[in-house]
Design a protein around this motif. Structure first.
Motif, PDB file in Angstrom:
ATOM      1  N   HIS A  26       0.992  -1.233  -0.046  1.00 30.78           N
ATOM      2  CA  HIS A  26       0.053   0.097   0.029  1.00 30.78           C
ATOM      3  C   HIS A  26       0.897   1.283   0.106  1.00 30.78           C
ATOM      4  CE1 HIS A  26      -3.575  -2.562   1.089  1.00 30.78           C
ATOM      5  NE2 HIS A  26      -2.575  -3.053   1.816  1.00 30.78           N
ATOM      6  N   PHE A  27       0.687   1.893  -0.807  1.00 28.80           N
ATOM      7  CA  PHE A  27       1.922   3.068  -1.448  1.00 28.80           C
ATOM      8  C   PHE A  27       1.062   4.315  -1.459  1.00 28.80           C
ATOM      9  CE2 PHE A  27       4.161  -0.327  -2.991  1.00 28.80           C
ATOM     10  CZ  PHE A  27       5.338  -0.183  -2.337  1.00 28.80           C
ATOM     11  N   ARG A  28       1.583   5.450  -0.982  1.00 29.83           N
ATOM     12  CA  ARG A  28       0.982   6.828  -1.367  1.00 29.83           C
ATOM     13  C   ARG A  28       1.338   7.101  -2.490  1.00 29.83           C
ATOM     14  NH1 ARG A  28       4.036   9.404   3.556  1.00 29.83           N
ATOM     15  NH2 ARG A  28       4.469  11.033   1.979  1.00 29.83           N
ATOM     16  N   THR A  29       0.643   8.051  -3.442  1.00 36.08           N
ATOM     17  CA  THR A  29       1.197   8.347  -4.808  1.00 36.08           C
ATOM     18  C   THR A  29       2.418   9.367  -5.132  1.00 36.08           C
ATOM     19  OG1 THR A  29      -0.869   9.574  -5.183  1.00 36.08           O
ATOM     20  CG2 THR A  29      -1.030   7.356  -5.669  1.00 36.08           C
ATOM     21  N   ASP A  30       2.527  10.066  -3.936  1.00 35.59           N
ATOM     22  CA  ASP A  30       3.416  11.386  -3.989  1.00 35.59           C
ATOM     23  C   ASP A  30       4.772  10.800  -4.495  1.00 35.59           C
ATOM     24  OD1 ASP A  30       2.693  10.414  -1.402  1.00 35.59           O
ATOM     25  OD2 ASP A  30       4.511  11.715  -0.783  1.00 35.59           O
ATOM     26  N   PRO A  31       5.377  11.419  -5.653  1.00 37.88           N
ATOM     27  CA  PRO A  31       6.831  11.052  -6.073  1.00 37.88           C
ATOM     28  C   PRO A  31       7.956  11.034  -5.223  1.00 37.88           C
ATOM     29  CG  PRO A  31       6.032  13.292  -6.881  1.00 37.88           C
ATOM     30  CD  PRO A  31       5.081  12.795  -6.098  1.00 37.88           C
ATOM     31  N   ILE A  32       8.722  10.254  -5.511  1.00 38.13           N
ATOM     32  CA  ILE A  32      10.015  10.176  -4.780  1.00 38.13           C
ATOM     33  C   ILE A  32      10.935  11.253  -5.341  1.00 38.13           C
ATOM     34  CG2 ILE A  32      12.204   8.916  -4.214  1.00 38.13           C
ATOM     35  CD1 ILE A  32      10.570   6.412  -4.743  1.00 38.13           C
ATOM     36  N   PRO A  33      11.506  12.289  -4.631  1.00 38.74           N
ATOM     37  CA  PRO A  33      12.317  13.271  -5.353  1.00 38.74           C
ATOM     38  C   PRO A  33      13.667  12.539  -6.014  1.00 38.74           C
ATOM     39  CG  PRO A  33      11.594  13.728  -2.734  1.00 38.74           C
ATOM     40  CD  PRO A  33      11.395  12.430  -3.153  1.00 38.74           C
ATOM     41  N   ALA A  34      13.693  13.343  -7.062  1.00 35.80           N
ATOM     42  CA  ALA A  34      14.961  12.938  -7.912  1.00 35.80           C
ATOM     43  C   ALA A  34      15.966  12.660  -7.029  1.00 35.80           C
ATOM     44  CB  ALA A  34      15.124  13.836  -9.150  1.00 35.80           C
ATOM     45  N   PRO A  35      16.735  13.868  -6.359  1.00 37.23           N
ATOM     46  CA  PRO A  35      18.100  13.476  -5.767  1.00 37.23           C
ATOM     47  C   PRO A  35      17.999  12.144  -4.917  1.00 37.23           C
ATOM     48  CG  PRO A  35      17.440  15.733  -5.682  1.00 37.23           C
ATOM     49  CD  PRO A  35      16.090  15.004  -6.101  1.00 37.23           C
ATOM     50  N   LEU A  36      16.948  11.996  -4.154  1.00 41.47           N
ATOM     51  CA  LEU A  36      16.682  10.847  -3.296  1.00 41.47           C
ATOM     52  C   LEU A  36      16.625   9.596  -3.950  1.00 41.47           C
ATOM     53  CD1 LEU A  36      16.096   9.423  -0.525  1.00 41.47           C
ATOM     54  CD2 LEU A  36      13.758   9.961  -0.822  1.00 41.47           C
ATOM     55  N   TRP A  37      16.044   9.585  -5.048  1.00 42.35           N
ATOM     56  CA  TRP A  37      15.882   8.602  -5.993  1.00 42.35           C
ATOM     57  C   TRP A  37      17.391   8.007  -6.590  1.00 42.35           C
ATOM     58  CZ3 TRP A  37      13.231   4.120  -7.089  1.00 42.35           C
ATOM     59  CH2 TRP A  37      13.255   3.681  -8.178  1.00 42.35           C
ATOM     60  N   ARG A  38      17.966   9.061  -6.993  1.00 41.97           N
ATOM     61  CA  ARG A  38      19.496   8.837  -7.392  1.00 41.97           C
ATOM     62  C   ARG A  38      20.231   8.183  -6.252  1.00 41.97           C
ATOM     63  NH1 ARG A  38      18.417  13.789 -10.310  1.00 41.97           N
ATOM     64  NH2 ARG A  38      19.526  14.853  -8.433  1.00 41.97           N
ATOM     65  N   ALA A  39      20.085   8.866  -5.089  1.00 45.64           N
ATOM     66  CA  ALA A  39      21.158   8.085  -4.046  1.00 45.64           C
ATOM     67  C   ALA A  39      20.413   6.552  -3.729  1.00 45.64           C
ATOM     68  CB  ALA A  39      20.781   9.050  -2.961  1.00 45.64           C
ATOM     69  N   LEU A  40      19.245   6.422  -3.915  1.00 42.89           N
ATOM     70  CA  LEU A  40      18.671   5.318  -3.316  1.00 42.89           C
ATOM     71  C   LEU A  40      19.506   4.164  -4.376  1.00 42.89           C
ATOM     72  CD1 LEU A  40      16.848   3.511  -1.671  1.00 42.89           C
ATOM     73  CD2 LEU A  40      15.186   3.883  -3.236  1.00 42.89           C
ATOM     74  N   LEU A  41      19.317   4.577  -5.692  1.00 44.49           N
ATOM     75  CA  LEU A  41      19.782   3.607  -6.758  1.00 44.49           C
ATOM     76  C   LEU A  41      21.222   3.381  -6.544  1.00 44.49           C
ATOM     77  CD1 LEU A  41      17.826   4.486 -10.093  1.00 44.49           C
ATOM     78  CD2 LEU A  41      17.461   2.620  -8.401  1.00 44.49           C
ATOM     79  N   ALA A  42      22.144   4.277  -6.076  1.00 45.03           N
ATOM     80  CA  ALA A  42      23.653   4.221  -5.906  1.00 45.03           C
ATOM     81  C   ALA A  42      23.852   3.282  -4.986  1.00 45.03           C
ATOM     82  CB  ALA A  42      24.112   5.538  -5.492  1.00 45.03           C
ATOM     83  N   THR A  43      23.036   3.097  -4.117  1.00 41.97           N
ATOM     84  CA  THR A  43      23.098   1.953  -2.898  1.00 41.97           C
ATOM     85  C   THR A  43      23.449   0.496  -3.411  1.00 41.97           C
ATOM     86  OG1 THR A  43      21.117   1.461  -2.402  1.00 41.97           O
ATOM     87  CG2 THR A  43      21.900   3.455  -1.260  1.00 41.97           C
ATOM     88  N   VAL A  44      22.705   0.372  -4.675  1.00 37.81           N
ATOM     89  CA  VAL A  44      22.737  -1.003  -5.184  1.00 37.81           C
ATOM     90  C   VAL A  44      24.279  -1.614  -5.676  1.00 37.81           C
ATOM     91  CG1 VAL A  44      22.142  -2.244  -7.269  1.00 37.81           C
ATOM     92  CG2 VAL A  44      20.405  -0.756  -6.088  1.00 37.81           C
ATOM     93  N   THR A  45      25.110  -0.378  -5.736  1.00 35.36           N
ATOM     94  CA  THR A  45      26.703  -0.887  -6.166  1.00 35.36           C
ATOM     95  C   THR A  45      27.277  -1.206  -5.028  1.00 35.36           C
ATOM     96  OG1 THR A  45      27.218   1.523  -5.856  1.00 35.36           O
ATOM     97  CG2 THR A  45      26.418   1.212  -8.041  1.00 35.36           C
ATOM     98  N   LEU A  46      26.652  -1.010  -3.900  1.00 34.66           N
ATOM     99  CA  LEU A  46      27.661  -1.618  -2.657  1.00 34.66           C
ATOM    100  C   LEU A  46      27.092  -2.969  -2.328  1.00 34.66           C
ATOM    101  CD1 LEU A  46      26.691   1.541  -0.394  1.00 34.66           C
ATOM    102  CD2 LEU A  46      28.827   0.950  -1.724  1.00 34.66           C
ATOM    103  N   ALA A  47      26.257  -3.478  -3.017  1.00 32.01           N
ATOM    104  CA  ALA A  47      25.633  -4.976  -2.824  1.00 32.01           C
ATOM    105  C   ALA A  47      26.970  -5.827  -3.047  1.00 32.01           C
ATOM    106  CB  ALA A  47      24.779  -5.447  -3.468  1.00 32.01           C
ATOM    107  N   PRO A  48      27.139  -7.115  -2.329  1.00 31.31           N
ATOM    108  CA  PRO A  48      28.068  -8.055  -2.722  1.00 31.31           C
ATOM    109  C   PRO A  48      27.511  -8.975  -3.806  1.00 31.31           C
ATOM    110  CG  PRO A  48      26.602  -9.038  -0.994  1.00 31.31           C
ATOM    111  CD  PRO A  48      26.428  -7.233  -1.256  1.00 31.31           C
ATOM    112  N   SER A  49      28.759  -9.453  -4.544  1.00 35.82           N
ATOM    113  CA  SER A  49      28.458 -10.341  -5.688  1.00 35.82           C
ATOM    114  C   SER A  49      29.535 -11.090  -5.946  1.00 35.82           C
ATOM    115  CB  SER A  49      28.159  -9.269  -7.003  1.00 35.82           C
ATOM    116  OG  SER A  49      29.286  -8.559  -7.601  1.00 35.82           O
ATOM    117  N   VAL A  50      28.924 -12.269  -6.448  1.00 37.75           N
ATOM    118  CA  VAL A  50      30.282 -13.359  -6.535  1.00 37.75           C
ATOM    119  C   VAL A  50      31.068 -12.902  -7.721  1.00 37.75           C
ATOM    120  CG1 VAL A  50      28.809 -14.588  -8.210  1.00 37.75           C
ATOM    121  CG2 VAL A  50      30.620 -15.790  -7.157  1.00 37.75           C
ATOM    122  N   GLY A  51      32.350 -12.962  -7.302  1.00 37.35           N
ATOM    123  CA  GLY A  51      33.421 -12.670  -8.217  1.00 37.35           C
ATOM    124  C   GLY A  51      33.445 -11.178  -8.401  1.00 37.35           C
ATOM    125  N   ASN A  52      32.683 -10.310  -7.973  1.00 34.38           N
ATOM    126  CA  ASN A  52      32.609  -8.876  -8.280  1.00 34.38           C
ATOM    127  C   ASN A  52      32.024  -8.774  -9.586  1.00 34.38           C
ATOM    128  OD1 ASN A  52      32.215  -6.326  -7.354  1.00 34.38           O
ATOM    129  ND2 ASN A  52      34.351  -5.596  -7.814  1.00 34.38           N
TER     130      ASN A  52
END
Length: 210
Positions: A26-52
């Protein structure tokens, strides 16, 4: 470089973060601010992965027509699943996706043959690539909750039609479709538990020693 010290207060807050990480429908429909969205996606690069290998591939769904097709597909899969349940009415009462309301929809695919990583760690367990993409989702999930956002992982989908719908390369496998936005009703109790579907079970039932 001296590593940071994570004190007792931080550890307590981290446990709270884990407790408040919910599968949001259940979500509110107000948008995620663009700077917050970019910062959030950037955290994905910190995830571990096999063999990098970093095999995750993210598809941001911005087309209203694609969103509508995806939601309709999920509804069809949901109706099919309901007919197989012991209690179809209880199942149908559950809200299993927020594809129409969530301000952001992200499809996460796994590249089954990434150039990065050079094949390290997958000779005997190639599924480690997909596990790595799951870790990327979990990293994003925690980062979203820490920023006051919710994430819902939609699994009531058929991966092949979704891949065709989003026109991705043949070597990509769907891991999950994610709804992201501000939760309507934040809670530290899973929604499926609140609705009487399934409660958490004791760790002792899932811990074994040899």
């Amino acid at each position: 470089m001296t590593p940071p010290q994570f004190d007792a207060a931080f550890c307590a807050q981290f446990e709270q973060l884990l407790a408040w990480r919910r599968d949001v429908r259940h979500f509110r429909t107000d948008p995620i601010p663009a700077p917050l969205w970019r910062a959030l996606l950037a955290t994905v690069t910190l995830a571990p992965s096999v063999g990098n290998a970093q095999p995750w591939r993210l598809v941001r769904i911005r087309s209203p027509a694609l969103r509508a097709r995806l939601a309709a597909h999920a509804d069809t899969c949901n109706a099919d699943a309901a007919r197989q349940q012991a209690d179809p009415a209880h199942y149908r009462a559950l809200k299993l996706h927020g594809l129409r309301e969530a301000p952001e929809i992200l499809a996460v695919f796994n590249d089954e043959s990434p150039a990065a990583g050079h094949g390290l760690g997958i000779a005997t367990m190639p599924e480690m690539l997909r596990y790595s993409s799951v870790m990327a989702i979990h990293t994003l999930w925690l980062a979203a909750r820490a920023r006051g956002l919710g994430l819902g992982w939609v699994s009531i989908l058929d991966p092949l039609p979704v891949a065709a719908m989003l026109d991705v390369p043949a070597g990509w496998t769907l891991i999950g479709v994610l709804c992201l936005g501000y939760p309507q009703d934040p809670s530290d109790i899973p929604e499926l538990e609140r609705r009487g579907w399934q409660a958490r079970e004791p760790l002792a039932d899932r811990l074994f020693e040899r």
